[in-house]
Motif scaffolding. Structure first.
Motif, mmCIF file in Angstrom:
data_model
loop_
_atom_site.group_PDB
_atom_site.id
_atom_site.type_symbol
_atom_site.label_atom_id
_atom_site.label_comp_id
_atom_site.label_asym_id
_atom_site.label_seq_id
_atom_site.Cartn_x
_atom_site.Cartn_y
_atom_site.Cartn_z
ATOM 1 N N SER A 65 0.836 -1.208 0.000
ATOM 2 C CA SER A 65 0.000 0.000 0.000
ATOM 3 C C SER A 65 0.870 1.258 0.000
ATOM 4 N N ARG A 66 0.408 2.268 -0.706
ATOM 5 C CA ARG A 66 1.080 3.574 -0.715
ATOM 6 C C ARG A 66 0.335 4.476 0.254
ATOM 7 N N PHE A 67 1.051 5.070 1.196
ATOM 8 C CA PHE A 67 0.444 5.882 2.250
ATOM 9 C C PHE A 67 0.505 7.348 1.851
ATOM 10 N N LEU A 68 -0.675 7.967 1.732
ATOM 11 C CA LEU A 68 -0.782 9.337 1.246
ATOM 12 C C LEU A 68 -1.289 10.261 2.342
ATOM 13 N N ARG A 69 -0.668 11.440 2.426
ATOM 14 C CA ARG A 69 -1.100 12.452 3.403
ATOM 15 C C ARG A 69 -2.279 13.241 2.858
ATOM 16 N N GLU A 70 -2.868 14.060 3.734
ATOM 17 C CA GLU A 70 -4.022 14.863 3.336
ATOM 18 C C GLU A 70 -3.663 15.947 2.330
ATOM 19 N N ASP A 71 -2.383 16.305 2.243
ATOM 20 C CA ASP A 71 -1.963 17.299 1.255
ATOM 21 C C ASP A 71 -1.579 16.661 -0.076
ATOM 22 N N VAL A 123 0.699 14.303 -0.617
ATOM 23 C CA VAL A 123 2.099 13.867 -0.695
ATOM 24 C C VAL A 123 2.210 12.439 -0.162
ATOM 25 N N GLU A 124 2.967 11.611 -0.875
ATOM 26 C CA GLU A 124 3.172 10.235 -0.430
ATOM 27 C C GLU A 124 4.262 10.171 0.629
ATOM 28 N N ILE A 125 4.007 9.408 1.683
ATOM 29 C CA ILE A 125 5.008 9.198 2.734
ATOM 30 C C ILE A 125 6.059 8.218 2.217
ATOM 31 N N SER A 126 7.306 8.481 2.507
ATOM 32 C CA SER A 126 8.405 7.686 1.951
ATOM 33 C C SER A 126 8.328 6.232 2.391
ATOM 34 N N ARG A 127 8.836 5.337 1.534
ATOM 35 C CA ARG A 127 8.826 3.913 1.849
ATOM 36 C C ARG A 127 9.694 3.606 3.062
ATOM 37 N N GLU A 128 10.742 4.386 3.271
ATOM 38 C CA GLU A 128 11.607 4.191 4.440
ATOM 39 C C GLU A 128 10.800 4.343 5.726
ATOM 40 N N ILE A 129 9.973 5.391 5.773
ATOM 41 C CA ILE A 129 9.148 5.624 6.959
ATOM 42 C C ILE A 129 8.097 4.532 7.106
ATOM 43 N N ILE A 130 7.464 4.155 5.996
ATOM 44 C CA ILE A 130 6.416 3.133 6.040
ATOM 45 C C ILE A 130 6.978 1.797 6.515
ATOM 46 N N TYR A 133 9.992 13.629 9.865
ATOM 47 C CA TYR A 133 9.997 12.163 9.807
ATOM 48 C C TYR A 133 9.015 11.610 10.854
ATOM 49 N N ILE A 134 9.095 12.144 12.071
ATOM 50 C CA ILE A 134 8.222 11.685 13.158
ATOM 51 C C ILE A 134 6.761 11.958 12.829
ATOM 52 N N LYS A 135 6.469 13.148 12.293
ATOM 53 C CA LYS A 135 5.079 13.499 11.974
ATOM 54 C C LYS A 135 4.509 12.577 10.902
ATOM 55 N N ASP A 136 5.311 12.266 9.888
ATOM 56 C CA ASP A 136 4.842 11.352 8.847
ATOM 57 C C ASP A 136 4.639 9.945 9.408
ATOM 58 N N MET A 137 5.503 9.548 10.328
ATOM 59 C CA MET A 137 5.332 8.230 10.935
ATOM 60 C C MET A 137 4.051 8.186 11.774
ATOM 61 N N GLN A 138 3.761 9.255 12.486
ATOM 62 C CA GLN A 138 2.517 9.310 13.260
ATOM 63 C C GLN A 138 1.302 9.139 12.347
ATOM 64 N N LYS A 139 1.330 9.799 11.204
ATOM 65 C CA LYS A 139 0.225 9.691 10.246
ATOM 66 C C LYS A 139 0.117 8.262 9.709
ATOM 67 N N ALA A 140 1.261 7.656 9.396
ATOM 68 C CA ALA A 140 1.254 6.280 8.886
ATOM 69 C C ALA A 140 0.691 5.321 9.929
#
Length: 432
Positions: free
Chosen positions: A96-102, A104-111, A163-170
């Motif tokens: 799955s590709r994780f997308l933010r509300e804006d 933008v796709e969250i990087s695979r490293e974070i996912i 990085y932390i904020k994107d991880m929280q969203k994921a």
């Protein structure tokens, strides 16, 4: 001189997978007086394969996968034997590709790191639930434990704020996935493995491209047509020492030597007091009280053109905030995301669970389709996505013969207690 033994009359209530499987076993064993009474106008129960969307393949409003595609799994054995698994595809949420509300796709490293954290926390939650009961006699649910554990894990992540904020969203998206995977709001769910509980074989989840109905239809092949009656809602089962009498809503009456009840947990919870005369043993009533039927629904959107393909196969909504203050206003925050149905080009499947899944059933397909399209435009960062040409939504919570999706343990339940429900009542002879 041989003595011919009288063939017993067996009535099976419910033509879902359990009821049809029971009937097939009896017919295969030589029983001739077998009758299935089904309340709905179709067979299958929570297996509901329908034609929708582009292309020749159907979609599933209910059961979606075979969990554990190995020869240990009887459903997989049948599907493989009848050639129902081609084209073959195993579900993989890691893709799955994780997308933010804006948009933008969250990087695979974070996912990738988020998946490791989430799975580690989930294992810890399972262990803690068991330990709390065994050591302290406390029955706890997934939440708030899972949220507290995720927060602790995040504090150990060494990275910058973005990085932390994107991880929280994921992790919020993964929690939404957990809700529909487990079957309901995490505050309502507790799971404890028991040695008698059915364990899913390894191997992942495999799709049946031509639909789960193929399995049901295969099982029905050797069951005589006269052995199935549709639109026969059973409203009363009266038992005496001699016979069991079954009454249906349309005024019909049937007699049986044995009855096998395969109605959904939701239906039995709601109707057991009026359905059984005399009432069920208290041990079975206690189990029904302890079991809960979860709330999960599906949203299908058909467009005139591909929306995710070929760029995406599955997208997850990485929300800024998944808290729901008012379900009427925020229900859509429980949508995990949308999958590109792999046998179609223009049709998407969305998943939703919990309070929001139940509330969504009060909305029209048109309302649901409009909101979901706005979400796709937001998360994909594309305001030009057209409105869908067709919308299809499952409504399991308000289906009068089902009243939910799939069962889960509640805080009241003792591990393994569900086995009591399947024990026969021998005076006279009922089986669940």
């Amino acid at each position: 001189m041989s003595v011919l033994r009288k063939q017993p009359n067996v009535v099976i209530i419910g033509a879902g997978m359990a009821g049809i499987s029971a009937a097939r076993r009896l017919v295969d064993a030589g029983f001739r007086n077998v009758l299935i009474l089904e309340a709905a106008d179709r067979i299958g129960g929570r297996i509901h394969t329908v034609q929708f969307g582009d292309g020749k393949f159907p979609v599933e409003l209910g059961a979606n996968w075979i969990h554990g595609p190995t020869l240990q799994n009887s459903t997989f054995q049948i599907a493989e034997a009848i050639g129902a698994l081609q084209p073959y595809r195993i579900n993989n949420r890691m893709s799955s590709r994780f997308l933010r509300e804006d948009g933008v796709e969250i990087s695979r490293e974070i996912i990738k790191e988020a998946f490791h954290i989430f799975n580690r926390v989930l294992d810890e939650v399972y262990r803690t639930i068991i330990n709390e009961r065994l050591k302290h006699g406390r029955i706890i649910t997934f939440a708030p434990l899972i949220f507290e554990s995720l927060e602790k894990e995040l504090q150990n992540v060494k990275a910058d704020d973005s990085y932390i904020k994107d991880m929280q969203k994921a992790l919020k998206a993964m929690t939404n996935h957990c809700r529909f995977h487990e079957g309901d709001e995490l505050e309502r769910i507790t799971w404890e493995k028991h040695e008698q509980e059915y364990n899913i074989p390894e191997g992942g989840d495999v799709h049946i491209p031509g639909g789960y109905a193929q399995i049901i239809n295969h099982l029905m092949k050797l069951i005589p047509k006269k052995s199935l009656m549709l639109k026969k809602e059973v409203v009363e089962i009266l038992r005496s020492d001699e016979i069991i009498e079954i009454k249906t809503r349309d005024g019909s009456t049937f007699e049986a030597d044995h009855v096998i009840v395969t109605s959904s947990i939701g239906y039995l919870k709601k109707h057991h007091e009026t359905l059984f005369k005399p009432k069920l043993p208290q041990s079975k009533i206690d189990v029904l009280t302890s079991l809960e039927l979860g709330r999960v629904n599906k949203i299908f959107l058909e467009f005139d053109q591909p929306i995710l393909a070929p760029t995406y196969r599955s997208i997850a909504f990485a929300w800024d905030d998944t808290s729901i203050k008012n379900v009427q206003n925020d229900w859509y925050k429980r949508i995990f995301g949308f999958d590109q149905i792999f046998t179609k080009n223009n049709t998407l499947l969305g998943w939703i669970a919990g309070d929001a899944a139940e509330y969504m059933e009060t909305l029209s397909n048109d309302e649901i389709g409009k909101i979901c399209t706005e979400l796709l435009r937001k998360f994909l960062g594309n305001r030009n996505i057209p409105n869908p040409k067709a919308v299809l939504v499952s409504r399991w919570c308000n289906n009068p013969y089902v009243l939910g999706s799939y069962f889960h343990q509640s805080k009241r339940m003792i591990p393994g207690e569900q086995m009591i429900l399947s024990e026969p009542i021998t005076t006279p002879r009922w089986t669940f």
